[in-house]
Design a protein around this motif. Structure first.
Motif, PDB file in Angstrom:
ATOM      1  N   THR A 141     -11.763  -9.484  26.402  1.00 25.04           N
ATOM      2  CA  THR A 141     -12.563  -8.988  25.455  1.00 25.04           C
ATOM      3  C   THR A 141     -13.982  -8.333  25.920  1.00 25.04           C
ATOM      4  O   THR A 141     -14.139  -7.073  25.621  1.00 25.04           O
ATOM      5  CB  THR A 141     -12.896 -10.045  24.284  1.00 25.04           C
ATOM      6  OG1 THR A 141     -11.851 -10.514  23.682  1.00 25.04           O
ATOM      7  CG2 THR A 141     -13.855  -9.175  23.186  1.00 25.04           C
ATOM      8  N   ASN A 198     -16.251 -16.219  26.998  1.00 20.61           N
ATOM      9  CA  ASN A 198     -17.712 -16.102  26.344  1.00 20.61           C
ATOM     10  C   ASN A 198     -18.552 -17.166  26.615  1.00 20.61           C
ATOM     11  O   ASN A 198     -19.595 -17.320  25.724  1.00 20.61           O
ATOM     12  CB  ASN A 198     -17.277 -15.787  24.941  1.00 20.61           C
ATOM     13  CG  ASN A 198     -16.349 -14.525  24.641  1.00 20.61           C
ATOM     14  OD1 ASN A 198     -17.065 -13.321  24.626  1.00 20.61           O
ATOM     15  ND2 ASN A 198     -15.020 -14.546  24.625  1.00 20.61           N
ATOM     16  N   TYR A 222     -10.736 -17.705  24.635  1.00 19.05           N
ATOM     17  CA  TYR A 222     -12.301 -16.937  24.148  1.00 19.05           C
ATOM     18  C   TYR A 222     -13.306 -17.630  24.588  1.00 19.05           C
ATOM     19  O   TYR A 222     -14.589 -17.237  25.054  1.00 19.05           O
ATOM     20  CB  TYR A 222     -12.119 -16.826  22.439  1.00 19.05           C
ATOM     21  CG  TYR A 222     -13.522 -16.544  21.843  1.00 19.05           C
ATOM     22  CD1 TYR A 222     -13.841 -15.061  21.620  1.00 19.05           C
ATOM     23  CD2 TYR A 222     -14.450 -17.557  21.528  1.00 19.05           C
ATOM     24  CE1 TYR A 222     -15.123 -14.740  21.280  1.00 19.05           C
ATOM     25  CE2 TYR A 222     -15.673 -16.991  21.055  1.00 19.05           C
ATOM     26  CZ  TYR A 222     -15.933 -15.796  20.862  1.00 19.05           C
ATOM     27  OH  TYR A 222     -17.087 -15.281  20.458  1.00 19.05           O
ATOM     28  N   CYS A 246      -8.035 -19.602  21.394  1.00 23.93           N
ATOM     29  CA  CYS A 246      -9.344 -20.322  21.249  1.00 23.93           C
ATOM     30  C   CYS A 246      -9.869 -20.538  22.606  1.00 23.93           C
ATOM     31  O   CYS A 246     -11.115 -20.388  22.777  1.00 23.93           O
ATOM     32  CB  CYS A 246      -9.380 -21.399  20.328  1.00 23.93           C
ATOM     33  SG  CYS A 246      -8.919 -20.852  18.352  1.00 23.93           S
TER      34      CYS A 246
END
Length: 467
Positions: free
Chosen positions: A251, A443, A439, A436
């Motif tokens: 992302t 991050n 992510y 999850c």
């Protein structure tokens, strides 16, 4: 149209910010100097000096707000990011102001008043921004201040973008359709139809009825990308590009400039940074030791109950795969009847599993059985927060079946994690759990760890999927 609306909104925002700054400053002056709450200031400066400081402070803060991205569209900035930027701007502002007071030798200028101003300005500024966000969301719900867009290309990226806009209607985006060469006219996804092919883009751009073009071409259509970008830039319509390889590129991609050639790293893992690893490990040790002390009475009572209600050891140690694919022994309070290793090696715990003891049902439901893992954390085999570790049998199975499964082993496994507070625990979707975990890995911040630990208290300890 949208650009002028945003400019008008920014002007309103600046005026509101100026009012908040002035009100916060005057309120802080009254609390510290004009009210009986604090003792009287000895040899204080006159009110005129404070008004002069306010006249300098207000435009300086407005400039800081602009530098700290507080006037970008609220479509692009969430509440938490906006609050972080507001705190950052105020912290820089107060620090610079105190330094200026030192060099001007205004020793009688109340530093306490400035601290009170700092706190009040952040609180009132947050309330002002949330109120404005509420007003904008209400307007968009009534079809005002909408942003009209067109998608170019039907792909996974297009579907993902539509999904997210459907979940957040308050952002005020109105999709007028999709252009695509491969999908037939009338093909629809959640009410958004393919209205033509890529050749019709030039005509649509000439009509100048759109605020934004979003390029969501599939991988097989990337040959058209350069010409489409050229058409969009020629028309002057704002253009975004959402790549159809988001399942490969993270992302927030980590990019490098290699002598003018952009290089995108496939995976950005903040915890590979030495400083970040030191911060996380220090946090784990300090909080892990404190938690072990705080929960020691609970662990003592649990140990007695386990020992008195069923035969077998109190602590159950199971092989799990951790950092860099290294196996380790993970500790838990025993919640099942003792069984042969080959019988339980490749079997999930099911709902109403007959192997679970009476005490085991309770401690599993409340996650008390996980508390001995605090000692895994202190030893360095686990972290307080991270992807949950899995047994070697399942690791071998999932790494062949689920793309990117092994990425989770680039960080220490955790007692709780982003997947657990999202409800993916026990016999739930492994793919969703891995999404999850990825992510979290890409991050990571210490703030995210603290947030996950906080939410675990409400969402993680008691879980319907913990059998």
């Amino acid at each position: 149209m949208i650009k002028s609306n945003q400019q008008l909104l920014n002007r309103i925002h600046v005026v509101l910010d100026a009012i908040v700054i002035i009100v916060s400053y005057l309120l802080a002056y009254y609390i510290r100097i004009g009210s009986p709450i604090f003792p009287e200031v000895a040899q204080g400066l006159s009110f005129g000096y404070y008004i002069f400081a306010l006249a300098v402070l207000t435009p300086f803060y407005l400039i800081l707000y602009s530098v700290c991205q507080l006037y970008v569209s609220k479509r692009l900035q969430g509440r938490r990011q906006e609050l972080a930027n507001l705190v950052k701007a105020n912290t820089i502002g107060i620090a610079v102001f105190i330094i200026i007071l030192f060099f001007l030798e205004w020793t009688h200028f109340s530093r306490q008043m400035m601290f009170i101003f700092y706190c009040i300005n952040i609180v009132l500024g947050t309330l002002e921004r949330n109120a404005l966000r509420y007003v904008l969301n209400s307007m968009r719900a009534r079809d005002y201040n909408l942003k009209h867009i067109m998608l170019v290309g039907y792909s996974r990226a297009a579907e993902g973008y539509i999904d997210r806009l459907r979940e957040t209607p308050e952002l005020g985006y109105r999709i007028h359709g999709i252009l695509d060469n491969l999908k037939g006219k009338g093909t629809a996804y959640k009410g958004i139809e393919v209205i033509g092919d890529l050749g019709e883009l030039e005509h649509i751009l000439e009509e100048n009825s759109l605020d934004e073009i979003v390029i969501t071409l599939g991988l097989s259509e990337y040959d058209y990308l350069e010409s489409i970008v050229a058409q969009c830039e020629k028309s002057g319509v704002h253009t975004k590009f959402i790549p159809d390889y988001n399942n490969i590129i993270p992302t927030k991609p980590y990019t490098e400039d290699f002598m003018g050639l952009p290089v995108i790293n496939i995976r950005n893992v903040p915890l590979t940074n030495t400083g970040n690893k030191f911060i996380k490990r220090s946090f784990d040790i300090i909080v892990g030791v404190l938690a072990a002390i705080i929960f020691s009475p609970v662990m003592l009572v649990t140990a007695i109950l386990v020992k008195c209600t069923s035969k077998g050891p109190i602590i159950y140690a199971q092989d799990r795969v951790g950092l860099h694919n290294r196996p380790f022994r993970m500790y838990k309070f025993r919640s099942m009847e003792v069984q042969r290793e080959q019988d339980e090696k490749g079997k999930w715990t099911q709902k109403n599993d007959p192997r679970v003891t009476g005490v085991g049902k309770v401690i599993r439901r409340l996650s008390i059985d996980e508390l001995p893992q605090l000692f895994n954390v202190i030893k360095g085999e686990m972290s307080l927060v991270g992807p949950r570790p899995e047994r070697p049998f399942f690791v071998e199975k999932f790494k062949e079946e689920i793309p990117r499964y092994m990425v989770k082993h680039q960080v220490r496994p955790g007692m709780t994690g982003w997947a657990q507070i999202k409800g993916y625990r026990g016999d739930t979707s492994i793919r969703k759990r891995i999404e999850c975990d990825l992510y979290y890995i890409e991050n990571w911040t210490l703030g995210l760890d603290i947030k996950i630990m906080f939410l675990t208290v409400f969402k993680g300890f008691i879980n319907k999927n913990a059998y």
